[in-house]
Motif scaffolding. Sequence first.
Motif, PDB file in Angstrom:
ATOM      1  N   MET A 244       0.846  -1.189   0.000  1.00  0.00           N
ATOM      2  CA  MET A 244       0.000   0.000   0.000  1.00  0.00           C
ATOM      3  C   MET A 244       0.884   1.244   0.000  1.00  0.00           C
ATOM      4  SD  MET A 244      -3.049   1.196   2.607  1.00  0.00           S
ATOM      5  CE  MET A 244      -1.921   1.425   3.987  1.00  0.00           C
ATOM      6  N   VAL A 245       0.596   2.188  -0.910  1.00  0.00           N
ATOM      7  CA  VAL A 245       1.338   3.436  -1.020  1.00  0.00           C
ATOM      8  C   VAL A 245       0.483   4.559  -0.431  1.00  0.00           C
ATOM      9  CG1 VAL A 245       2.575   4.964  -2.574  1.00  0.00           C
ATOM     10  CG2 VAL A 245       2.318   2.542  -3.168  1.00  0.00           C
ATOM     11  N   THR A 246       1.084   5.389   0.414  1.00  0.00           N
ATOM     12  CA  THR A 246       0.353   6.520   0.987  1.00  0.00           C
ATOM     13  C   THR A 246       0.044   7.540  -0.108  1.00  0.00           C
ATOM     14  OG1 THR A 246       1.463   6.210   3.111  1.00  0.00           O
ATOM     15  CG2 THR A 246       0.416   8.351   2.719  1.00  0.00           C
ATOM     16  N   GLU A 247      -1.229   7.917  -0.227  1.00  0.00           N
ATOM     17  CA  GLU A 247      -1.643   8.865  -1.257  1.00  0.00           C
ATOM     18  C   GLU A 247      -1.087  10.259  -0.958  1.00  0.00           C
ATOM     19  OE1 GLU A 247      -5.706   8.770  -2.703  1.00  0.00           O
ATOM     20  OE2 GLU A 247      -6.058   6.965  -1.508  1.00  0.00           O
ATOM     21  N   GLN A 248      -0.681  10.972  -2.018  1.00  0.00           N
ATOM     22  CA  GLN A 248      -0.171  12.336  -1.886  1.00  0.00           C
ATOM     23  C   GLN A 248      -1.106  13.355  -2.523  1.00  0.00           C
ATOM     24  OE1 GLN A 248       3.923  12.692  -3.186  1.00  0.00           O
ATOM     25  NE2 GLN A 248       4.546  10.815  -2.149  1.00  0.00           N
ATOM     26  N   LYS A 249      -1.665  13.023  -3.693  1.00  0.00           N
ATOM     27  CA  LYS A 249      -2.515  13.964  -4.405  1.00  0.00           C
ATOM     28  C   LYS A 249      -3.492  13.201  -5.281  1.00  0.00           C
ATOM     29  CE  LYS A 249      -2.324  18.086  -7.383  1.00  0.00           C
ATOM     30  NZ  LYS A 249      -1.436  19.003  -8.156  1.00  0.00           N
ATOM     31  N   ALA A 250      -4.731  13.692  -5.325  1.00  0.00           N
ATOM     32  CA  ALA A 250      -5.739  13.059  -6.177  1.00  0.00           C
ATOM     33  C   ALA A 250      -5.284  13.080  -7.632  1.00  0.00           C
ATOM     34  CB  ALA A 250      -7.073  13.783  -6.037  1.00  0.00           C
ATOM     35  N   GLY A 251      -5.487  11.973  -8.309  1.00  0.00           N
ATOM     36  CA  GLY A 251      -5.086  11.867  -9.707  1.00  0.00           C
ATOM     37  C   GLY A 251      -3.730  11.246  -9.930  1.00  0.00           C
ATOM     38  N   ASP A 252      -2.949  11.066  -8.877  1.00  0.00           N
ATOM     39  CA  ASP A 252      -1.654  10.390  -9.025  1.00  0.00           C
ATOM     40  C   ASP A 252      -1.873   8.951  -9.477  1.00  0.00           C
ATOM     41  OD1 ASP A 252      -0.286  12.628  -8.229  1.00  0.00           O
ATOM     42  OD2 ASP A 252       0.126  11.923  -6.201  1.00  0.00           O
ATOM     43  N   THR A 253      -0.886   8.415 -10.169  1.00  0.00           N
ATOM     44  CA  THR A 253      -0.890   6.997 -10.518  1.00  0.00           C
ATOM     45  C   THR A 253       0.339   6.334  -9.903  1.00  0.00           C
ATOM     46  OG1 THR A 253       0.212   7.455 -12.633  1.00  0.00           O
ATOM     47  CG2 THR A 253      -2.202   7.324 -12.639  1.00  0.00           C
ATOM     48  N   TYR A 254       0.286   5.006  -9.805  1.00  0.00           N
ATOM     49  CA  TYR A 254       1.271   4.278  -9.003  1.00  0.00           C
ATOM     50  C   TYR A 254       1.845   3.103  -9.801  1.00  0.00           C
ATOM     51  CZ  TYR A 254      -1.297   6.915  -5.518  1.00  0.00           C
ATOM     52  OH  TYR A 254      -1.915   7.935  -4.829  1.00  0.00           O
ATOM     53  N   SER A 255       3.147   2.931  -9.648  1.00  0.00           N
ATOM     54  CA  SER A 255       3.830   1.809 -10.278  1.00  0.00           C
ATOM     55  C   SER A 255       4.417   0.917  -9.199  1.00  0.00           C
ATOM     56  CB  SER A 255       4.942   2.298 -11.214  1.00  0.00           C
ATOM     57  OG  SER A 255       5.676   1.187 -11.727  1.00  0.00           O
ATOM     58  N   PHE A 256       4.236  -0.386  -9.362  1.00  0.00           N
ATOM     59  CA  PHE A 256       4.791  -1.374  -8.432  1.00  0.00           C
ATOM     60  C   PHE A 256       5.886  -2.209  -9.087  1.00  0.00           C
ATOM     61  CE2 PHE A 256       0.588  -0.226  -7.061  1.00  0.00           C
ATOM     62  CZ  PHE A 256       0.669  -0.159  -5.681  1.00  0.00           C
ATOM     63  N   ASP A 257       6.261  -1.825 -10.313  1.00  0.00           N
ATOM     64  CA  ASP A 257       7.265  -2.599 -11.053  1.00  0.00           C
ATOM     65  C   ASP A 257       8.371  -1.715 -11.617  1.00  0.00           C
ATOM     66  OD1 ASP A 257       5.878  -1.292 -13.029  1.00  0.00           O
ATOM     67  OD2 ASP A 257       5.027  -3.103 -13.926  1.00  0.00           O
ATOM     68  N   GLY A 258       8.733  -0.667 -10.888  1.00  0.00           N
ATOM     69  CA  GLY A 258       9.838   0.182 -11.308  1.00  0.00           C
ATOM     70  C   GLY A 258       9.520   1.106 -12.465  1.00  0.00           C
TER      71      GLY A 258
ATOM     72  N   PHE B 210       1.714   1.656 -14.744  1.00  0.00           N
ATOM     73  CA  PHE B 210       1.116   2.485 -13.699  1.00  0.00           C
ATOM     74  C   PHE B 210      -0.376   2.176 -13.593  1.00  0.00           C
ATOM     75  CE2 PHE B 210       4.988   4.769 -14.534  1.00  0.00           C
ATOM     76  CZ  PHE B 210       5.331   5.366 -13.318  1.00  0.00           C
ATOM     77  N   GLN B 211      -0.914   2.376 -12.406  1.00  0.00           N
ATOM     78  CA  GLN B 211      -2.337   2.151 -12.166  1.00  0.00           C
ATOM     79  C   GLN B 211      -2.877   3.235 -11.246  1.00  0.00           C
ATOM     80  OE1 GLN B 211      -1.976  -1.774 -10.236  1.00  0.00           O
ATOM     81  NE2 GLN B 211      -2.577  -0.822  -8.307  1.00  0.00           N
ATOM     82  N   GLY B 212      -4.191   3.406 -11.300  1.00  0.00           N
ATOM     83  CA  GLY B 212      -4.809   4.447 -10.484  1.00  0.00           C
ATOM     84  C   GLY B 212      -4.963   4.072  -9.026  1.00  0.00           C
ATOM     85  N   LEU B 213      -4.980   2.776  -8.709  1.00  0.00           N
ATOM     86  CA  LEU B 213      -5.158   2.319  -7.336  1.00  0.00           C
ATOM     87  C   LEU B 213      -3.815   2.291  -6.621  1.00  0.00           C
ATOM     88  CD1 LEU B 213      -7.411   1.274  -5.443  1.00  0.00           C
ATOM     89  CD2 LEU B 213      -6.775  -1.044  -6.133  1.00  0.00           C
ATOM     90  N   ASN B 214      -3.803   2.792  -5.389  1.00  0.00           N
ATOM     91  CA  ASN B 214      -2.550   2.865  -4.635  1.00  0.00           C
ATOM     92  C   ASN B 214      -2.239   1.592  -3.859  1.00  0.00           C
ATOM     93  OD1 ASN B 214      -4.718   3.421  -2.800  1.00  0.00           O
ATOM     94  ND2 ASN B 214      -3.259   4.251  -1.349  1.00  0.00           N
ATOM     95  N   VAL B 215      -2.952   0.511  -4.134  1.00  0.00           N
ATOM     96  CA  VAL B 215      -2.754  -0.754  -3.433  1.00  0.00           C
ATOM     97  C   VAL B 215      -2.641  -1.877  -4.459  1.00  0.00           C
ATOM     98  CG1 VAL B 215      -3.756  -2.426  -1.832  1.00  0.00           C
ATOM     99  CG2 VAL B 215      -4.006   0.020  -1.386  1.00  0.00           C
TER     100      VAL B 215
END
Length: 325
Positions: free
Chosen positions: A114-128, A132-137
Amino acid sequence: NEVCKTTASITIEGRPVKPQTDTISPTCLVATGSILVTKQTGDDQFSFDNGVTFGDDNVKSDLAPGDYNVIIQDAGGCNSAATLTTIEDQPTVPSIPEVTGIDPSCTKDSGSIMVTEQKAGDTYSFDGGKTFQGLNVDDDVSIGSYEILIRRSLDCVSDTTKVTIVAGPEIPAQPTITPVSVNGMIKLQSTPGNGYEWQQNGLTIDDATSQTYDANETGFYSVIIVSADGCKSVPSLPYNVIISGDIDDVTVGFYPNPADSYIYYETEDVSAETSIYNMSGKQERVFPTRITNQLIFDVRDLAPGVYVLKIRSDNSSKAIRWVKR
């Protein structure tokens, strides 16, 4: 006197319509933006400062973030109404991600990040940064190391945080139950483990937490191994224990049923004669005498099928039907 008449066409043109605009916002690498105005005629002039100045170019670049009133002026000097157009603020680079990794558990084979959210609309990568995906988990990750990034725009990506998911506690293997003699009594014994939970007919038996259990009631018995981490095995295959008897009101114990290799028989009447018959009435085994009230019968060489255990004592007898697998 004759009156001369002349006909002429006069075109009255309206003022330009309100401009249509598009914007290019600043990025993490470029601090300014641009405004593009859709042309209406070839002679239009364009103002990006509410009519203070006009120019031929319908694109204005290097604009600082803020609001701009865009006006079109036609060849006759008529101005359109203004269109308010906004250049958004330059985005900030996301901070290095704060990450929580959860290892697999007794009840879940995979881990989660789980990644702590910083700003609405951010996307997250779990593979370097590959995807990227919209869900922070990510709730289904295997054992291993992961590089986590946050992206705010195409070129606005955080530094990497690394997190490692390690193996969870080991789930005990499915135990087996073996009847054994303990201090002269036949009991059910589990394969070794850290802790035990015995069940009768699928229900947990209170305070039955030892490796052996004295099954003194008819029923299907099973056992669960409990690890030091609290992880539980799947229940053992059930053992069917039959407690019955009407030979002079003496209780008879017989298990397991069905049986694979051995059957266990117990009665208080040591004088009773015990025999095994097949369903055709043929006697397969006879046990006329014994030293104690407990017997273990080796039935490994019997063919699979249904058999009857007959117990005779004086003028009384009892028959127990059982299955050889």
